[in-house]
Design a protein around this motif. Sequence first.
Motif, PDB file in Angstrom:
ATOM      1  N   LEU A   4       0.837  -1.184   0.000  1.00  0.00           N
ATOM      2  CA  LEU A   4       0.000   0.000   0.000  1.00  0.00           C
ATOM      3  C   LEU A   4       0.879   1.244   0.000  1.00  0.00           C
ATOM      4  CD1 LEU A   4      -2.529  -1.112   2.760  1.00  0.00           C
ATOM      5  CD2 LEU A   4      -2.810  -1.281   0.289  1.00  0.00           C
ATOM      6  N   VAL A   5       0.469   2.236  -0.759  1.00  0.00           N
ATOM      7  CA  VAL A   5       1.226   3.488  -0.828  1.00  0.00           C
ATOM      8  C   VAL A   5       0.256   4.642  -0.606  1.00  0.00           C
ATOM      9  CG1 VAL A   5       2.654   4.988  -2.237  1.00  0.00           C
ATOM     10  CG2 VAL A   5       2.893   2.496  -2.423  1.00  0.00           C
ATOM     11  N   GLU A   6       0.504   5.421   0.474  1.00  0.00           N
ATOM     12  CA  GLU A   6      -0.312   6.599   0.742  1.00  0.00           C
ATOM     13  C   GLU A   6       0.326   7.819   0.103  1.00  0.00           C
ATOM     14  OE1 GLU A   6      -0.360   4.414   4.860  1.00  0.00           O
ATOM     15  OE2 GLU A   6       1.135   4.982   3.371  1.00  0.00           O
ATOM     16  N   SER A   7      -0.514   8.772  -0.247  1.00  0.00           N
ATOM     17  CA  SER A   7      -0.039  10.058  -0.738  1.00  0.00           C
ATOM     18  C   SER A   7      -1.101  11.105  -0.449  1.00  0.00           C
ATOM     19  CB  SER A   7       0.262   9.994  -2.242  1.00  0.00           C
ATOM     20  OG  SER A   7      -0.905   9.666  -2.963  1.00  0.00           O
ATOM     21  N   TYR A 111      -5.454  -5.645  10.963  1.00  0.00           N
ATOM     22  CA  TYR A 111      -4.935  -5.295   9.639  1.00  0.00           C
ATOM     23  C   TYR A 111      -3.535  -5.861   9.432  1.00  0.00           C
ATOM     24  CZ  TYR A 111      -8.937  -2.227   9.554  1.00  0.00           C
ATOM     25  OH  TYR A 111     -10.215  -1.744   9.577  1.00  0.00           O
ATOM     26  N   ALA A 112      -3.383  -6.641   8.373  1.00  0.00           N
ATOM     27  CA  ALA A 112      -2.105  -7.306   8.122  1.00  0.00           C
ATOM     28  C   ALA A 112      -1.166  -6.488   7.242  1.00  0.00           C
ATOM     29  CB  ALA A 112      -2.353  -8.657   7.460  1.00  0.00           C
ATOM     30  N   TYR A 113      -1.730  -5.559   6.484  1.00  0.00           N
ATOM     31  CA  TYR A 113      -0.929  -4.822   5.506  1.00  0.00           C
ATOM     32  C   TYR A 113      -1.047  -3.323   5.774  1.00  0.00           C
ATOM     33  CZ  TYR A 113      -1.562  -9.343   3.305  1.00  0.00           C
ATOM     34  OH  TYR A 113      -1.610 -10.682   3.057  1.00  0.00           O
ATOM     35  N   TRP A 114       0.096  -2.633   5.734  1.00  0.00           N
ATOM     36  CA  TRP A 114       0.156  -1.216   6.074  1.00  0.00           C
ATOM     37  C   TRP A 114       0.970  -0.449   5.058  1.00  0.00           C
ATOM     38  CZ3 TRP A 114      -2.175   1.054  10.365  1.00  0.00           C
ATOM     39  CH2 TRP A 114      -2.789   0.161  11.257  1.00  0.00           C
ATOM     40  N   GLY A 115       0.539   0.778   4.826  1.00  0.00           N
ATOM     41  CA  GLY A 115       1.353   1.691   4.046  1.00  0.00           C
ATOM     42  C   GLY A 115       2.407   2.345   4.909  1.00  0.00           C
ATOM     43  N   GLN A 116       3.199   3.215   4.288  1.00  0.00           N
ATOM     44  CA  GLN A 116       4.332   3.830   4.978  1.00  0.00           C
ATOM     45  C   GLN A 116       3.924   5.070   5.757  1.00  0.00           C
ATOM     46  OE1 GLN A 116       3.538   4.393   1.892  1.00  0.00           O
ATOM     47  NE2 GLN A 116       3.832   6.584   1.548  1.00  0.00           N
ATOM     48  N   GLY A 117       2.740   5.583   5.495  1.00  0.00           N
ATOM     49  CA  GLY A 117       2.250   6.771   6.194  1.00  0.00           C
ATOM     50  C   GLY A 117       2.530   8.047   5.434  1.00  0.00           C
ATOM     51  N   THR A 118       1.668   9.030   5.662  1.00  0.00           N
ATOM     52  CA  THR A 118       1.852  10.359   5.075  1.00  0.00           C
ATOM     53  C   THR A 118       1.529  11.405   6.130  1.00  0.00           C
ATOM     54  OG1 THR A 118       1.259  11.784   3.185  1.00  0.00           O
ATOM     55  CG2 THR A 118      -0.513  10.461   4.125  1.00  0.00           C
TER      56      THR A 118
END
Length: 124
Positions: A4-7, A111-118
């Motif tokens: 996952l990629v947050e922006s 939740y098993a999958y996480w983005g890097q955060g923004t």
Amino acid sequence: QLQLVESGGGLVQPGGSLRLSCAASRFTLDYFTIGWFRQAPGKEREGISCISKSGGPTNYVDSVKGRFTVSRDNAKNTVYLQMNSLKPEDTAVYYCAASTNHYCSGHVSVYAYWGQGTQVTVSS
């Protein structure tokens, strides 16, 4: 593995708006329940919004209800968090996370999958 990629984070004045995006590759996000979390300095990570898999219901914590809206664009394989009427207390690192559970939850452990955060900073 789902990545996952947050922006969309940034600096905004109180009362302003931002739209965060959570994108994925290789896997269809519509098969996952997606949660939005935030973590302010010195505080625990809290669940603020969620959208269930496959067109299921959405959910919001009271502090953002009426100001934030979560939605999906399946054509773009992206989940959005529209944030309006932002307040200084909304300042935090925002994360999206994915779960194979059918129903929404505000618990990090689901939740098993996480983005890097923004980073979102609300300040004048």
